[in-house]
Design an enzyme around this catalytic site. Structure first.
Site, mmCIF file in Angstrom:
data_model
loop_
_atom_site.group_PDB
_atom_site.id
_atom_site.type_symbol
_atom_site.label_atom_id
_atom_site.label_comp_id
_atom_site.label_asym_id
_atom_site.label_seq_id
_atom_site.Cartn_x
_atom_site.Cartn_y
_atom_site.Cartn_z
ATOM 1 N N HIS A 34 48.196 -3.861 -29.678
ATOM 2 C CA HIS A 34 48.368 -2.913 -30.775
ATOM 3 C C HIS A 34 49.269 -1.793 -30.249
ATOM 4 O O HIS A 34 49.699 -1.831 -29.081
ATOM 5 C CB HIS A 34 47.010 -2.394 -31.265
ATOM 6 C CG HIS A 34 46.121 -1.889 -30.178
ATOM 7 N ND1 HIS A 34 46.414 -0.758 -29.442
ATOM 8 C CD2 HIS A 34 44.963 -2.376 -29.644
ATOM 9 C CE1 HIS A 34 45.464 -0.558 -28.544
ATOM 10 N NE2 HIS A 34 44.571 -1.529 -28.623
ATOM 11 N N GLY A 36 48.691 1.057 -29.144
ATOM 12 C CA GLY A 36 48.219 1.691 -27.913
ATOM 13 C C GLY A 36 48.784 0.966 -26.694
ATOM 14 O O GLY A 36 49.336 1.590 -25.772
ATOM 15 N N HIS A 37 48.689 -0.368 -26.704
ATOM 16 C CA HIS A 37 49.265 -1.151 -25.601
ATOM 17 C C HIS A 37 50.780 -0.915 -25.518
ATOM 18 O O HIS A 37 51.344 -0.759 -24.434
ATOM 19 C CB HIS A 37 49.026 -2.648 -25.826
ATOM 20 C CG HIS A 37 47.590 -3.063 -25.795
ATOM 21 N ND1 HIS A 37 46.935 -3.571 -26.893
ATOM 22 C CD2 HIS A 37 46.672 -3.060 -24.797
ATOM 23 C CE1 HIS A 37 45.691 -3.869 -26.572
ATOM 24 N NE2 HIS A 37 45.492 -3.564 -25.307
ATOM 25 N N GLN A 61 33.916 -8.267 -16.315
ATOM 26 C CA GLN A 61 33.618 -6.939 -16.858
ATOM 27 C C GLN A 61 32.805 -7.007 -18.145
ATOM 28 O O GLN A 61 32.518 -5.982 -18.747
ATOM 29 C CB GLN A 61 34.897 -6.119 -17.047
ATOM 30 C CG GLN A 61 35.808 -6.583 -18.155
ATOM 31 C CD GLN A 61 37.134 -5.859 -18.118
ATOM 32 O OE1 GLN A 61 37.940 -6.041 -17.211
ATOM 33 N NE2 GLN A 61 37.385 -5.014 -19.103
ATOM 34 N N LYS A 149 42.093 6.582 -23.733
ATOM 35 C CA LYS A 149 40.993 6.211 -24.622
ATOM 36 C C LYS A 149 39.811 5.716 -23.785
ATOM 37 O O LYS A 149 38.662 5.975 -24.097
ATOM 38 C CB LYS A 149 41.434 5.117 -25.604
ATOM 39 C CG LYS A 149 40.496 5.017 -26.791
ATOM 40 C CD LYS A 149 40.604 3.697 -27.483
ATOM 41 C CE LYS A 149 39.902 2.639 -26.678
ATOM 42 N NZ LYS A 149 39.467 1.485 -27.451
ATOM 43 N N GLN A 153 37.308 4.708 -17.386
ATOM 44 C CA GLN A 153 38.071 3.707 -16.633
ATOM 45 C C GLN A 153 39.202 4.381 -15.858
ATOM 46 O O GLN A 153 39.435 4.094 -14.680
ATOM 47 C CB GLN A 153 38.630 2.672 -17.608
ATOM 48 C CG GLN A 153 39.618 1.699 -17.004
ATOM 49 C CD GLN A 153 39.980 0.602 -17.969
ATOM 50 O OE1 GLN A 153 39.250 -0.361 -18.134
ATOM 51 N NE2 GLN A 153 41.106 0.725 -18.637
HETATM 52 P P1 AMP Z 1 42.571 -3.388 -23.142
HETATM 53 O O1 AMP Z 1 43.506 -4.503 -23.495
HETATM 54 O O2 AMP Z 1 41.692 -2.968 -24.265
HETATM 55 O O3 AMP Z 1 41.840 -3.636 -21.842
HETATM 56 O O4 AMP Z 1 43.491 -2.138 -22.874
HETATM 57 C C1 AMP Z 1 44.571 -2.193 -21.973
HETATM 58 C C2 AMP Z 1 45.068 -0.790 -21.732
HETATM 59 O O5 AMP Z 1 45.457 -0.205 -22.971
HETATM 60 C C3 AMP Z 1 43.998 0.131 -21.136
HETATM 61 O O6 AMP Z 1 44.597 0.967 -20.164
HETATM 62 C C4 AMP Z 1 43.526 0.915 -22.323
HETATM 63 O O7 AMP Z 1 43.012 2.186 -21.983
HETATM 64 C C5 AMP Z 1 44.819 1.056 -23.111
HETATM 65 N N1 AMP Z 1 44.538 1.339 -24.516
HETATM 66 C C6 AMP Z 1 43.661 0.704 -25.333
HETATM 67 N N2 AMP Z 1 43.622 1.300 -26.544
HETATM 68 C C7 AMP Z 1 44.492 2.338 -26.498
HETATM 69 C C8 AMP Z 1 44.924 3.336 -27.424
HETATM 70 N N3 AMP Z 1 44.436 3.382 -28.656
HETATM 71 N N4 AMP Z 1 45.826 4.247 -27.019
HETATM 72 C C9 AMP Z 1 46.345 4.208 -25.754
HETATM 73 N N5 AMP Z 1 45.999 3.283 -24.839
HETATM 74 C C10 AMP Z 1 45.088 2.369 -25.194
#
Ligand code: AMP
Length: 282
Positions: A34, A36-37, A61, A149, A153
């Site tokens: 999304h 964020g990624h 995890q 977020k 972590q």
């Molecule tokens: P995940 O795939 O959920 O493990 O997330 C991968 C990376 O994306 C991690 O460093 C998360 O903190 C970051 N991340 C997830 N959601 C968001 C968001 N809404 N805004 C910014 N970074 C995000």
């Protein structure tokens, strides 16, 4: 964009890149991208010569009964999105290549993982720090980017990198939100429309907490009560925790005297969402 699956191949390529004097920027993810990624990928591109994104839904995890099996996945879509961001390398290993038979080594950060998500998900951070250590050894990045977020972590990884002398700079990226302020998460797709409406109470309560703080409220209990009332005021919401902690140690505090973390975790049906803000950040 190259897609690499075998850890040894990734390691050899990373070594070649480093030998050319190029900087590697690394974004570890569990996929189902999304915005964020994508914001992490853009930041990585900005600061490095070669951007590597890993896609790996890390089984260690997830606790028993958590959503490992149902975690959303779409590798083809992820590759298309990464390509549009001009990512150079996708590293997407198989579980058997990361945790082969006989695997028995784990990395654990002790104190900052005790509270918040570490309390309700006791094995979670041990899995996170183990996979991130392994990925650092495979991808050999100069920079690694993590979203704020997942604040705990971020703090945990920074602690691990300092404690174990990893030669990598950890960079935090602000939370990206939907237009209606819901923090973006791969898990949001699992929300039914009425659950998604309830989920908006997380960001709304955070905003109100910020307003209380700006008006001069410093008693943690009063802010937590206000936030909790907003969240449980919505059908479907079950609070896992609402806490205010020291921003470095992540220990609970009673009165806010300097920058503090307000962190929230809520179960909505089968979906667990988290959100946070820093109180006292100018
Ligand atoms: P995940 O795939 O959920 O493990 O997330 C991968 C990376 O994306 C991690 O460093 C998360 O903190 C970051 N991340 C997830 N959601 C968001 C968001 N809404 N805004 C910014 N970074 C995000």
């Amino acid at each position: 964009m190259r897609v690499i699956q075998i850890p040894k191949q990734m390691q050899i390529l990373a070594e070649c890149i480093r030998n050319k004097g190029e900087k590697i920027g690394f974004v570890p993810t569990m996929g189902f991208f999304h915005e964020g990624h994508l914001s992490l990928m853009r930041k990585a591109k900005e600061i490095s010569d070669v951007t590597v994104v890993s896609i790996f839904v890390n089984p260690t995890q997830f606790g028993p009964g958590e959503d490992l099996i149902t975690y959303p996945r779409d590798f083809g879509r992820d590759c298309d999105m990464a390509k549009e961001e001009h990512v150079d390398i996708i590293f997407a290993p198989d579980v058997e290549d990361i945790y082969p038979q006989g695997y028995q080594t784990y990395v654990q950060v002790i104190e900052v993982t005790k509270n918040l998500c570490g309390f309700s998900r006791p094995h979670h951070f041990k899995g996170v720090t183990t996979i991130v250590s392994k990925l650092f050894n495979i991808v050999k990045p100069h920079y690694a980017l993590f979203g704020m977020k997942d604040f705990q972590q971020f703090v945990t990884i920074k602690r691990m990198v300092a404690d174990l002398n990893f030669d990598v700079e950890i960079i935090g990226v602000p939370t990206v939100r939907e237009n209606d302020e819901l923090a973006m998460s791969s898990r949001n797709v699992s929300l039914l429309p009425e659950q998604r409406r309830s989920a908006l109470s997380l960001s709304r309560s955070i905003k109100e907490a910020q307003e209380l703080f700006l008006k001069g409220e410093r008693k943690v209990k009063n802010i937590i009560d206000h936030v909790s009332d907003i969240i449980i005021g919505e059908e479907h919401n079950n609070i896992d925790y609402v806490k205010i902690c020291d921003v470095d140690t992540l220990e609970d505090i009673q009165v806010i005297t300097h920058k503090a973390l307000l962190a929230i975790a809520v179960r909505i049906g089968e979906t667990r969402l988290i959100d946070n803000t820093i109180l006292g950040d100018e």
